[in-house]
Design an enzyme around this catalytic site. Structure first.
Site, PDB file in Angstrom:
ATOM      1  N   GLY C  36       0.793  -1.224   0.000  1.00 37.06           N
ATOM      2  CA  GLY C  36       0.000   0.000   0.000  1.00 37.06           C
ATOM      3  C   GLY C  36       0.826   1.274   0.000  1.00 37.06           C
ATOM      4  O   GLY C  36       0.270   2.362  -0.147  1.00 37.06           O
ATOM      5  N   CYS C 245     -27.491  -9.869 -15.553  1.00 35.09           N
ATOM      6  CA  CYS C 245     -27.020  -9.439 -16.863  1.00 35.09           C
ATOM      7  C   CYS C 245     -28.070  -9.832 -17.907  1.00 35.09           C
ATOM      8  O   CYS C 245     -28.561 -10.968 -17.909  1.00 35.09           O
ATOM      9  CB  CYS C 245     -25.688 -10.121 -17.184  1.00 35.09           C
ATOM     10  SG  CYS C 245     -25.211 -10.015 -18.922  1.00 35.09           S
ATOM     11  N   CYS C 248     -26.224 -12.782 -20.228  1.00 40.63           N
ATOM     12  CA  CYS C 248     -25.877 -14.128 -19.728  1.00 40.63           C
ATOM     13  C   CYS C 248     -26.615 -14.502 -18.458  1.00 40.63           C
ATOM     14  O   CYS C 248     -26.515 -15.619 -17.992  1.00 40.63           O
ATOM     15  CB  CYS C 248     -24.370 -14.243 -19.489  1.00 40.63           C
ATOM     16  SG  CYS C 248     -23.828 -13.333 -18.024  1.00 40.63           S
ATOM     17  N   CYS C 270     -23.040  -7.512 -18.470  1.00 39.61           N
ATOM     18  CA  CYS C 270     -21.768  -7.645 -17.762  1.00 39.61           C
ATOM     19  C   CYS C 270     -20.743  -6.671 -18.296  1.00 39.61           C
ATOM     20  O   CYS C 270     -20.561  -6.549 -19.506  1.00 39.61           O
ATOM     21  CB  CYS C 270     -21.162  -9.033 -17.971  1.00 39.61           C
ATOM     22  SG  CYS C 270     -22.019 -10.335 -17.119  1.00 39.61           S
ATOM     23  N   CYS C 276     -18.790 -12.619 -19.482  1.00 39.84           N
ATOM     24  CA  CYS C 276     -20.118 -12.749 -20.088  1.00 39.84           C
ATOM     25  C   CYS C 276     -20.110 -13.776 -21.218  1.00 39.84           C
ATOM     26  O   CYS C 276     -20.992 -14.640 -21.305  1.00 39.84           O
ATOM     27  CB  CYS C 276     -20.567 -11.379 -20.610  1.00 39.84           C
ATOM     28  SG  CYS C 276     -22.341 -11.251 -20.906  1.00 39.84           S
TER      29      CYS C 276
END
Lengths: 226, 259, 286
Positions: C36, C245, C248, C270, C276
């Protein structure tokens, strides 16, 4: 309670080329608990200065100003700032003839603040403040108002209430009845007698002869410095 | 009388900028709950003193020591920057003359007050907001200004917000640099009254720099009179103002106009 | 997937010279050692302007090897201009195999999204970062933000979250949502939607971040705690979409809004195109 030993005071006016004005010379006196000693003498004799020196409001460079704090004896003339502040919180009360006005603070709050003392309850302090303002005959309608617009006598009564509401073993009174009428002067005399009975040592300056005679146990004459 | 150790100790504080001595040999001890006023005219060194006392600037000679909450008295210059910054955010406050330097102007009043709490790990939004509301009450800012940024506040309101922001973590020592400077008289009165009440209620020690003797008399127990970097007189505030010994102090006192 | 091919001659492998790659790798090692923490690096001039992923490209170039399989996505899609350009860039200069399938990739360079397909140990994901400093918009002074990170003084970020709640009733940050890494440094996860933040937490993958213009890299090693900042009484909410979605049928995945016509017709599909397509392929096969 109070022992003043050989105290002298002079003011040096640097703005007047260092002119030295002597206010007091070799003053010695003592005040016992329950006693009221009244300083007598013409204006400018240094009576107020003596009271102020005892309170630490004036510097004292010669002599000793001894006050008793329970089992301790403190010389205000040489005590530290911190010690004097502590004395003012529990031992010394000073009532002058002027109320130093702070904007916005109500008369009742001024007195209640003084009544708070060492860790008193706010409610309790308020009640005692109200009782004291009644004793000095300040009308209740004035209690929530800041004293800036009060008459001289009204302001002085707030001043007195503030000085008398909490217990102090030593009271220093500098013309406390100056702007009061006869009725209110009598009320102050009553207050002073109560304090005496409770064992306070009182050192005061009173212009008014009636009051003087009513409260004094002893007189000490303070002569002006030649 | 308790035998507690002083909260803040200055010993022989001296600050030179090149060959110019801004401050010379200032010493005093401040105890918990005491209010000390530092008065003087421009160039007296009073602001320099404040910066030295708060560790913002390092002294050329002498030291400043502070008694931490763990009761150890530490020399400020020995603290790590992390410790000093933490102190500044929790146990100390610093109210600046210009509120814009002491506040986050772009952030709401509530966030300004709550920031110190968030900085010490407070993680409940609700609690933070409640504390902020309480403080706004105490400094007499309308509660419904809590979400407004101080850019929309008057000078007096900003100063009161600064007070709240600094006092929220119950600091034991607050530095104030001419907090009433530039404010209208009635606004000053309100701020001073608030300060007086808060100092009395919270028992916080303060060091207040001011050129206004009336402010010093109202707020402080003790006073330091400064001139050209030196302390010319010190003692109980009423004593120094009523019975000034030093020529300069006498001049200052006599120069004040009575309204 | 396109296979390995000979890189265009005249370029060093993956464009950058070896010394530069070494410098970047050293910076990356430091970044991995301090999760970080923003490590400065000598960002080079790349054949694309700042703002087009130069940081990500430099990180990828530094770690790319001949045997790697590279996937590049932009907002979840392999076939936007950016993704295509960068993928072709590496095909040309490194000749590495590239793919659109998340599962096949060893290195995934991404702008603003994390793939839906869970990532594995051994994969590396490289994020493109515009402004690496999470506190930048609250505190413009670099000197001050560096000190704040050094002293772990992050109260200001909570001030920002507080402001959001005061103003909008909830934390309004929806992307680049600040996180705390390994319990120490506060990090900007790059402008991925906050929905993706939980994927970063204890991920088996190595996560690397590159900011070219700002000249910083940072990293989250595998299995590191990544916690989104919040308040006890306003906990972090990844805000998953309510609908599935449209293509899909997958639920709980990040969706893009696709405008269908001029009369307000739209659908949600998606954002991760590979995900997808794979779902649809699987559905088609079953």
């Amino acid at each position: 309670m109070i022992r003043i030993e050989n105290v002298s005071k002079a003011f040096t006016m640097h703005l007047r080329g260092g002119a030295r004005i002597a206010a007091l010379e070799h003053v010695t006196l003592a005040v016992k608990a329950g006693e009221c000693v009244v300083l007598r003498g013409p204006s400018g004799a240094g009576k107020s200065s003596l009271l102020k020196m005892l309170y630490g409001a004036y510097r004292c460079e010669a002599g000793r100003l001894i006050v008793r704090d329970r089992t301790d004896y403190v010389d205000v003339a040489t005590a530290s700032t911190r010690r004097i502040l502590a004395l003012r919180r529990t031992v010394l009360a000073y009532v002058s003839q002027f109320l130093r006005v702070i904007p916005r603070v109500a008369a009742l709050d001024i007195v209640a603040e003084a009544a708070r003392g060492e860790g008193a309850w706010a409610e309790d302090a308020r009640r005692r403040a109200e009782a004291m303002l009644e004793r000095v005959n300040l009308p209740a309608r004035l209690w929530p108002l800041p004293p800036a617009t009060f008459s001289g006598g009204e302001q002085q009564r707030v001043n007195i209430a503030r000085g008398f509401v909490d217990w102090r073993p030593i009271l220093l009174l500098d013309e406390p009845t100056a702007s009061l009428d006869a009725v209110n002067r009598a009320a102050v005399v009553d207050l002073i007698r109560d304090k005496k009975r409770s064992g306070a040592a009182i050192l005061g300056v009173f212009h008014d002869e009636d009051v003087r005679d009513a409260v004094a146990d002893r007189f000490v004459d303070v002569a002006p410095v030649a | 009388m308790s035998d507690e150790a002083p909260l803040l100790i200055a010993e022989g504080l001296t600050k030179a900028y090149g060959s110019r001595l801004a401050l010379e040999n200032v010493s005093f001890s401040l105890y918990e709950g005491e209010a000390l006023a530092v008065v003087g005219e421009s160039g007296s060194g009073k602001t320099t003193l404040l910066n030295l006392l708060s560790g913002i600037v390092a002294p050329t000679a002498g030291k400043v020591a502070y008694r931490m909450r763990d009761l150890r008295t530490r020399d400020l210059q020995d603290l790590t920057e992390a410790e000093r910054r933490f102190l500044m955010r929790t146990d100390w406050g610093f109210v600046r003359q210009d509120a814009r330097e002491g506040l986050r102007m772009a952030v709401s009043a509530g966030a300004n007050v709550g920031e110190r709490l968030m900085g010490v790990g407070e993680r409940s939004y609700g609690r933070i907001r409640n504390v902020a509301l309480e403080w706004l009450d105490r400094v007499e800012i309308d509660r419904d200004r809590i979400d407004d940024a101080p850019t929309s506040f008057s000078g007096g309101m900003r100063q009161r917000l600064q007070l709240a922001r600094n006092l929220v973590t119950s600091p034991r020592l607050v530095f104030l640099d001419e907090p009433t400077g530039g404010l209208d008289v009635s606004v000053q009165a309100r701020l001073l009254d608030l300060l007086r009440a808060l100092v009395a209620d919270l028992g916080v020690a303060i060091v207040i720099v001011t050129h206004d003797l009336a402010v010093a008399r109202l707020l402080s127990h003790r006073i330091l009179v400064m001139r050209r970097g030196e302390v010319v007189e010190t003692g109980l505030t009423d004593q120094v103002l009523d019975d000034p010994q030093d020529a300069y102090t006498q001049l200052l006192v006599s120069s004040v106009l009575q309204a | 997937m396109s296979a390995r091919a000979a890189p265009t001659s005249g370029y060093n492998f993956a464009y950058l010279d070896e010394q530069t790659k070494r410098m970047i790798r050293r910076a990356l090692l430091k970044a991995v050692a301090i999760p970080g923490y923003q490590v400065p690096f000598a960002s080079r001039e790349m054949p694309m302007p700042y703002g087009w992923g130069t940081g990500g490209v430099q990180v990828t170039a530094a770690i790319l090897g001949e045997g790697d399989v590279l996937k590049v996505i932009d907002q979840g899609s392999d076939d936007t201009t950016n993704a295509v350009s960068i993928r072709k860039f590496f095909e040309k200069t490194a000749g590495v195999a590239t793919t659109t399938h998340t599962a096949e990739a060893t290195i995934i360079q991404t702008r603003h999204r994390i793939p839906e397909t869970p990532l594995r140990e051994g994969q590396t994901i490289v994020y493109q970062v515009p402004i690496p400093e999470p506190l930048r918009f609250l505190e413009p002074r670099e000197t001050e933000t560096r000190t704040m990170h050094a002293l772990e003084e992050y109260g200001l970020m909570h001030v920002k979250l507080y402001e959001d709640i005061a103003r909008h009733g909830h934390i309004a940050t929806s992307y680049a949502y600040p996180v705390k890494v390994a319990g120490r440094y506060m990090m900007d996860p790059s402008p991925t939607p906050k929905f993706d933040n939980p994927k970063m937490n204890r991920s088996p993958t190595l996560q690397l971040f590159g900011a070219g213009r700002e000249k910083r890299v940072y990293a989250v090693p595998p299995y590191t705690d990544v916690v989104s900042l919040d308040f006890e009484d306003h906990p972090f909410d990844p805000d998953p979409p309510a609908e599935p979605c449209a293509l899909c049928g997958a639920r709980g995945v990040y969706l893009d809004e696709i405008v269908l016509d001029d009369s307000g017709g739209r659908m949600f599909a998606c954002s991760d195109t590979d995900f997808c397509e794979s779902n649809r392929a699987k559905a088609g096969n079953s």
